[in-house]
Write an enzyme that holds these catalytic residues in place. Structure first.
Site, PDB file in Angstrom:
ATOM      1  N   LYS A  49     -11.833 -92.905  15.842  1.00 25.58           N
ATOM      2  CA  LYS A  49     -11.428 -94.265  16.222  1.00 25.58           C
ATOM      3  C   LYS A  49     -12.630 -95.199  16.340  1.00 25.58           C
ATOM      4  O   LYS A  49     -13.734 -94.773  16.677  1.00 25.58           O
ATOM      5  CB  LYS A  49     -10.696 -94.225  17.575  1.00 25.58           C
ATOM      6  N   CYS A  57       0.181-108.998  51.400  1.00 25.97           N
ATOM      7  CA  CYS A  57       0.904-108.816  50.146  1.00 25.97           C
ATOM      8  C   CYS A  57       1.415-110.162  49.629  1.00 25.97           C
ATOM      9  O   CYS A  57       2.071-110.888  50.370  1.00 25.97           O
ATOM     10  CB  CYS A  57       2.072-107.868  50.393  1.00 25.97           C
ATOM     11  N   GLU A  91       1.753 -95.768   5.505  1.00 22.84           N
ATOM     12  CA  GLU A  91       1.807 -96.759   6.583  1.00 22.84           C
ATOM     13  C   GLU A  91       2.359 -98.085   6.075  1.00 22.84           C
ATOM     14  O   GLU A  91       1.882 -98.628   5.080  1.00 22.84           O
ATOM     15  CB  GLU A  91       0.364 -96.959   7.102  1.00 22.84           C
ATOM     16  N   SER A 109       1.161 -86.354  14.576  1.00 21.53           N
ATOM     17  CA  SER A 109       0.126 -87.346  14.861  1.00 21.53           C
ATOM     18  C   SER A 109      -1.236 -86.725  14.581  1.00 21.53           C
ATOM     19  O   SER A 109      -1.319 -85.616  14.060  1.00 21.53           O
ATOM     20  CB  SER A 109       0.237 -87.817  16.302  1.00 21.53           C
ATOM     21  N   TYR A 146      -0.502 -92.158   1.923  1.00 20.98           N
ATOM     22  CA  TYR A 146      -1.648 -91.295   2.218  1.00 20.98           C
ATOM     23  C   TYR A 146      -1.267 -89.842   2.523  1.00 20.98           C
ATOM     24  O   TYR A 146      -2.117 -89.016   2.791  1.00 20.98           O
ATOM     25  CB  TYR A 146      -2.479 -91.847   3.375  1.00 20.98           C
ATOM     26  N   ALA A 205      -5.610 -96.042  25.940  1.00 17.67           N
ATOM     27  CA  ALA A 205      -6.425 -95.197  26.813  1.00 17.67           C
ATOM     28  C   ALA A 205      -5.636 -94.843  28.076  1.00 17.67           C
ATOM     29  O   ALA A 205      -5.653 -93.701  28.541  1.00 17.67           O
ATOM     30  CB  ALA A 205      -7.713 -95.921  27.185  1.00 17.67           C
ATOM     31  N   GLU A 206      -4.908 -95.826  28.617  1.00 13.18           N
ATOM     32  CA  GLU A 206      -4.127 -95.565  29.820  1.00 13.18           C
ATOM     33  C   GLU A 206      -2.981 -94.595  29.506  1.00 13.18           C
ATOM     34  O   GLU A 206      -2.682 -93.691  30.274  1.00 13.18           O
ATOM     35  CB  GLU A 206      -3.599 -96.878  30.395  1.00 13.18           C
ATOM     36  N   TYR A 207      -2.380 -94.805  28.361  1.00 12.55           N
ATOM     37  CA  TYR A 207      -1.303 -93.897  27.931  1.00 12.55           C
ATOM     38  C   TYR A 207      -1.858 -92.476  27.791  1.00 12.55           C
ATOM     39  O   TYR A 207      -1.272 -91.516  28.260  1.00 12.55           O
ATOM     40  CB  TYR A 207      -0.724 -94.388  26.605  1.00 12.55           C
ATOM     41  N   ASP A 208      -3.031 -92.394  27.147  1.00 13.83           N
ATOM     42  CA  ASP A 208      -3.646 -91.080  26.954  1.00 13.83           C
ATOM     43  C   ASP A 208      -3.926 -90.405  28.289  1.00 13.83           C
ATOM     44  O   ASP A 208      -3.802 -89.191  28.415  1.00 13.83           O
ATOM     45  CB  ASP A 208      -4.953 -91.198  26.158  1.00 13.83           C
ATOM     46  N   CYS A 256       0.633-102.678  50.068  1.00 18.65           N
ATOM     47  CA  CYS A 256       1.473-103.458  50.962  1.00 18.65           C
ATOM     48  C   CYS A 256       2.156-102.499  51.929  1.00 18.65           C
ATOM     49  O   CYS A 256       2.676-101.468  51.526  1.00 18.65           O
ATOM     50  CB  CYS A 256       2.507-104.200  50.121  1.00 18.65           C
ATOM     51  N   ARG A 263       8.940 -92.734  11.861  1.00 17.19           N
ATOM     52  CA  ARG A 263       8.547 -91.449  12.406  1.00 17.19           C
ATOM     53  C   ARG A 263       9.476 -91.004  13.539  1.00 17.19           C
ATOM     54  O   ARG A 263       9.756 -89.821  13.678  1.00 17.19           O
ATOM     55  CB  ARG A 263       7.109 -91.514  12.922  1.00 17.19           C
ATOM     56  N   CYS A 282       9.542-105.782  51.402  1.00 20.49           N
ATOM     57  CA  CYS A 282       8.849-106.367  50.262  1.00 20.49           C
ATOM     58  C   CYS A 282       9.757-106.370  49.034  1.00 20.49           C
ATOM     59  O   CYS A 282      10.204-105.311  48.600  1.00 20.49           O
ATOM     60  CB  CYS A 282       7.589-105.549  49.978  1.00 20.49           C
TER      61      CYS A 282
HETATM   62  S1  IVH Z   1      -2.474 -88.804   8.013  1.00 19.64           S
HETATM   63  C1  IVH Z   1      -0.304 -84.952   9.426  1.00 19.64           C
HETATM   64  N1  IVH Z   1      -3.770 -90.933   7.246  1.00 19.64           N
HETATM   65  O1  IVH Z   1      -2.064 -92.557  12.272  1.00 19.64           O
HETATM   66  C2  IVH Z   1      -1.165 -86.160   9.349  1.00 19.64           C
HETATM   67  N2  IVH Z   1      -2.370 -91.110   9.111  1.00 19.64           N
HETATM   68  O2  IVH Z   1      -2.516 -91.292  14.808  1.00 19.64           O
HETATM   69  C3  IVH Z   1      -0.457 -87.346   8.860  1.00 19.64           C
HETATM   70  N3  IVH Z   1      -2.279 -93.367  10.054  1.00 19.64           N
HETATM   71  O3  IVH Z   1       1.129 -91.157  12.522  1.00 19.64           O
HETATM   72  C4  IVH Z   1      -1.157 -88.598   9.114  1.00 19.64           C
HETATM   73  N4  IVH Z   1      -3.606 -94.313   8.617  1.00 19.64           N
HETATM   74  O4  IVH Z   1       0.901 -93.401  11.335  1.00 19.64           O
HETATM   75  C5  IVH Z   1      -2.924 -90.420   8.123  1.00 19.64           C
HETATM   76  N5  IVH Z   1      -4.937 -92.764   6.414  1.00 19.64           N
HETATM   77  C6  IVH Z   1      -4.092 -92.237   7.291  1.00 19.64           C
HETATM   78  C7  IVH Z   1      -3.532 -93.016   8.301  1.00 19.64           C
HETATM   79  C8  IVH Z   1      -2.672 -92.408   9.205  1.00 19.64           C
HETATM   80  C9  IVH Z   1      -2.852 -94.513   9.662  1.00 19.64           C
HETATM   81  C10 IVH Z   1      -1.405 -93.237  11.224  1.00 19.64           C
HETATM   82  C11 IVH Z   1      -0.122 -92.500  10.997  1.00 19.64           C
HETATM   83  C12 IVH Z   1      -0.130 -91.390  11.991  1.00 19.64           C
HETATM   84  C13 IVH Z   1      -1.093 -91.905  13.016  1.00 19.64           C
HETATM   85  C14 IVH Z   1      -1.685 -90.794  13.834  1.00 19.64           C
END
Ligand code: IVH
Length: 714
Positions: A334, A428, A194, A100, A246, A52-55, A452, A157, A458
């Site tokens: 998620k 501090c 995966e 992703s 997948y 969440a912080e990264y996002d 600080c 990746r 520091c």
């Molecule tokens: S599909 C173009 N299916 O989630 C789409 N990804 O947040 C290709 N992941 O980089 C990804 N389970 O490492 C797909 N059932 C699944 C997955 C999956 C885990 C991972 C994958 C991807 C990341 C994206």
């Protein structure tokens, strides 16, 4: 007690309120931070911020680019996924990039996804569109290239375009076929999926590692990543890795024209595929399967962090295409964060590189979603007060499928007798200087962060401060970059700004000379000492800017020094504004003088007062004045044709740098602004000037060229 502040570049100013210069600086800082986090996550398998912080960092970065498209260079992070590969593995260029997935956290977002797909495809209400629905495996994705039925190359990746060659390691994974003999197996195909580690295997591995005194992994994902990215395949072979197929990349042909049927073929060919995959034709069907998977999650025996939906028909996938880093035809739904209860034993205050004090809860170790958690972020002072978190409390901690857990709330029924409300330190922990919260004069609100004030003393902030001190617009010491400053600090050679100026003399008398240390030689050391000598005389405004007083940038340093002229006068002025016993001064004559300076408001004044009120800062300044001789500022030419005017420089300048142009204009009594408004008197436009020039024309502001500028100012 000290730690880097991983979220440092994340500022609270609204993106709409940023000037272009601020935006550019923040954009660059964010890019650095994001790249750093990417490297930790993808290369080291050791992230230090939560997803969440990264996002949040990433979103801010994207928002800034959306508002200032000019900042979007070729290497913009919005065009990239993940991190560039590490050097130690060979590189593999993915024929088809590995992307992703867009994330969703609510049912409504899933409904919106389905509706968006339907809209994009322009479907009628009666048209059906099918989706696959399967677990999102929490491992690391891998692309397996088969040619003529044989596994040729396996790659991680990486940044999505280029990954690491982990072929030898992947060959040790029993579940991945080395050869496929099926008649319909394509001549060339990248099978993607995966690599992960099952929960029981992870626990056993960690037990073995602990026994052997080796590194234990935070979670199965990190264990899988660490195991796959071993330079010695024998080690990978000893780690129980698994695989689910997948997706696919390049393929000379496909065995079917739907997602579902292609993955069925994968299974026929001998690849493990996930049994919890179904098809559904509407959001309700997808969400129902999501709930079912969520219920079964704990019993699966491996970590998943959500459910992935994909449009089933491949022709529709092609039509839908991609948006920046993710396909429009897929969505990751998620799971919400996981929670557990434990006791908070202590609150530790960490000091970031910029002096921000961050409270961290030290917890009795507890397992949250399969990870042992022993500390959690408490964010800031107000959060602690709001949740009334006290030492000894029993608390609910939450982990959102990632690394930095949070304290959600206190179970007050379990509070030990006599537990006192937490008192956030006002000094501090790293250096003992006082730590303050700034007040925004417009809203009257205090900043949430306590900082600080001992920047120059520091240890947590020292390297950053020294780096600023020697930077181009401050003391401008050539040969002293961040790396050199950090090394000199680490070796104990430069612990404070004044040490820079005594370095040569100390070095001459030293047994371990700088020129014999790593990264240095005779020439570089000699050059450095010469550069330092040459900067014993700098203009007083640079001197003040170099001190790194909060809110005192170059412009404010000039404003202050035009008024006070000498560092001693500034110091005495600031000290005369201190009200004894008051944390925030205000009201006396010294304060009135300081805030009476054109352009100096309460925030800056307070920062100046806070700085000089700290006795050790005074010592640092005094030591420095013993070494260098600040020079009077160049006087403003009152008769200059641009005195009192507000000037904007835009486009490329040919005869001077931006910094020079700015300095010149200010020397001539002009104010230099970053953006054009009705208050602008003059715009100096070079080749390539864009929106500012247009705006100036729209407002009827006078526009001249760089040549005309020189003619005008002589
Ligand atoms: S599909 C173009 N299916 O989630 C789409 N990804 O947040 C290709 N992941 O980089 C990804 N389970 O490492 C797909 N059932 C699944 C997955 C999956 C885990 C991972 C994958 C991807 C990341 C994206």
């Amino acid at each position: 007690m000290t730690a880097p502040d991983p979220l440092k570049p994340l500022r609270s100013t609204k993106v709409e309120a940023l000037t272009e210069a601020e935006a550019a600086a923040e954009h660059a800082a964010l890019a650095d931070a994001i790249r750093g986090h990417d490297a930790l996550y993808y290369r080291e398998d050791a992230p230090v911020v939560s997803d969440a912080e990264y996002d949040a960092l990433r979103r801010r970065y994207e928002d800034i680019e959306a508002r200032f498209p000019g900042l979007k260079g070729e290497d913009s992070l919005t065009e990239q996924v993940g991190a560039a590969p590490v050097e130690k593995f060979g590189k593999v260029v993915h024929g088809v990039p590995m992307l992703s997935l867009a994330n969703a956290f609510s049912d409504a977002e899933v409904e919106e996804f389905v509706a968006r797909v339907r809209r994009f495809l322009n479907l009628k209400d009666t048209d059906e569109v099918a989706f696959t629905c399967e677990p999102k495996i929490d491992g690391l994705s891998c692309s397996l290239r088969y040619e003529a039925g044989r596994l040729q190359v396996a790659a991680t990746r990486g940044d999505g375009q280029v990954g690491e060659d982990v072929t030898q390691n992947v060959r040790t994974i029993a579940e991945i076929p080395a050869r496929v003999a099926a008649a319909d197996f394509p001549e060339v195909i990248d099978i993607r999926g995966e690599v992960y580690m099952a929960a029981a295997d992870f626990a056993a591995l960690n037990a073995r590692q602990a026994q052997a005194g080796e590194k234990v992994f935070a979670n199965p994902r990190n264990a899988a990543a660490g195991s796959l990215r071993q330079l010695d395949p024998a080690i990978t072979a000893s780690r129980p890795l698994k695989f689910f197929a997948y997706a696919w990349g390049e393929a000379s042909s496909l065995p079917a024209d739907t997602q579902h049927a292609v993955v069925e073929a994968f299974a026929r060919w001998g690849f493990p595929t996930n049994p919890l995959t179904i098809r559904a034709t509407d959001a309700a069907g997808l969400i129902a399967h999501y709930r079912k998977i969520e219920e079964e999650r704990a019993l699966l025996g491996y970590d998943i962090d959500g459910v992935v939906y994909k449009v089933d028909r491949l022709d529709l996938q092609r039509r839908l295409g991609f948006v920046s880093r993710a396909p429009r035809w897929a969505l990751a739904h998620k799971f919400p964060a996981q929670q557990a209860t434990t006791v908070l034993d202590e609150i530790e205050i960490q000091v970031g590189r910029t002096g921000a004090l961050t409270p961290v809860a030290k917890l009795r170790p507890v397992t949250v979603g399969g990870v042992v958690v022993s500390s959690a972020t408490l964010h800031n002072e107000d959060e602690i007060a709001r949740k009334d978190i006290r030492v000894g409390d029993t608390v609910v901690v939450q982990r959102a499928g990632d690394v930095i857990p949070q304290v959600v709330r206190v179970l007050t029924d379990h509070r030990p007798a006599g537990a006192e409300p937490y008192r956030f330190p006002h000094t501090c922990p790293a250096c003992g200087s006082h730590a303050v919260r700034e007040v925004d004069p417009k809203t009257g609100k205090e900043d949430v962060v306590r900082r600080c004030t001992g920047g120059l003393i520091c240890p947590a902030q020292m390297v950053e401060r020294l780096r600023h001190f020697v930077s181009r617009n401050a003391f401008d010491i050539e040969g002293l970059g961040e790396k050199q400053v950090a090394a000199l600090y680490e070796w104990g050679l430069v612990k404070s700004p004044a040490d820079i100026f005594t370095l040569a003399a100390r070095n001459a008398a030293s047994l371990q000379r700088l020129e014999n240390r790593e990264g240095w030689g005779k020439t570089s050391a000699t050059n450095l000492f010469a550069a330092i000598e040459g900067r014993r005389k700098v203009s007083v405004d640079r001197f003040v800017f170099a001190l790194g007083i909060r809110h005192v940038g170059e412009t404010n340093a000039k404003r202050l020094m035009r008024h006070y002229s000498t560092v001693e006068a500034l110091r005495d002025g600031a000290l005369s504004a201190v009200m004894p016993g008051e944390e925030h001064p205000k009201g006396n004559e010294g304060w009135a003088e300081l805030t009476g300076i054109d352009g100096i408001g309460d925030v800056v004044a307070e920062a100046v007062v806070d700085f000089f009120a700290e006795p050790r800062n005074q010592e640092v300044v005094a030591a420095l004045l013993g070494e260098v001789e600040p020079q009077p500022m160049e006087q403003v030419a009152a008769e200059s044709p641009v005195a009192g005017k507000t000037v904007v420089f835009t486009g490329a300048l040919e005869r001077m740098t931006r910094d020079e142009a700015k300095a010149m204009a200010e020397r001539l009594g002009a104010k230099v602004a970053g953006s054009v408004s009705a208050k602008t008197d003059l715009v100096v436009a070079g080749p390539g000037a864009g929106s500012k020039l247009e705006k100036a024309r729209g407002l009827g502001v006078e526009v001249i060229s760089e040549e005309e500028w020189f003619e005008r100012v002589g």
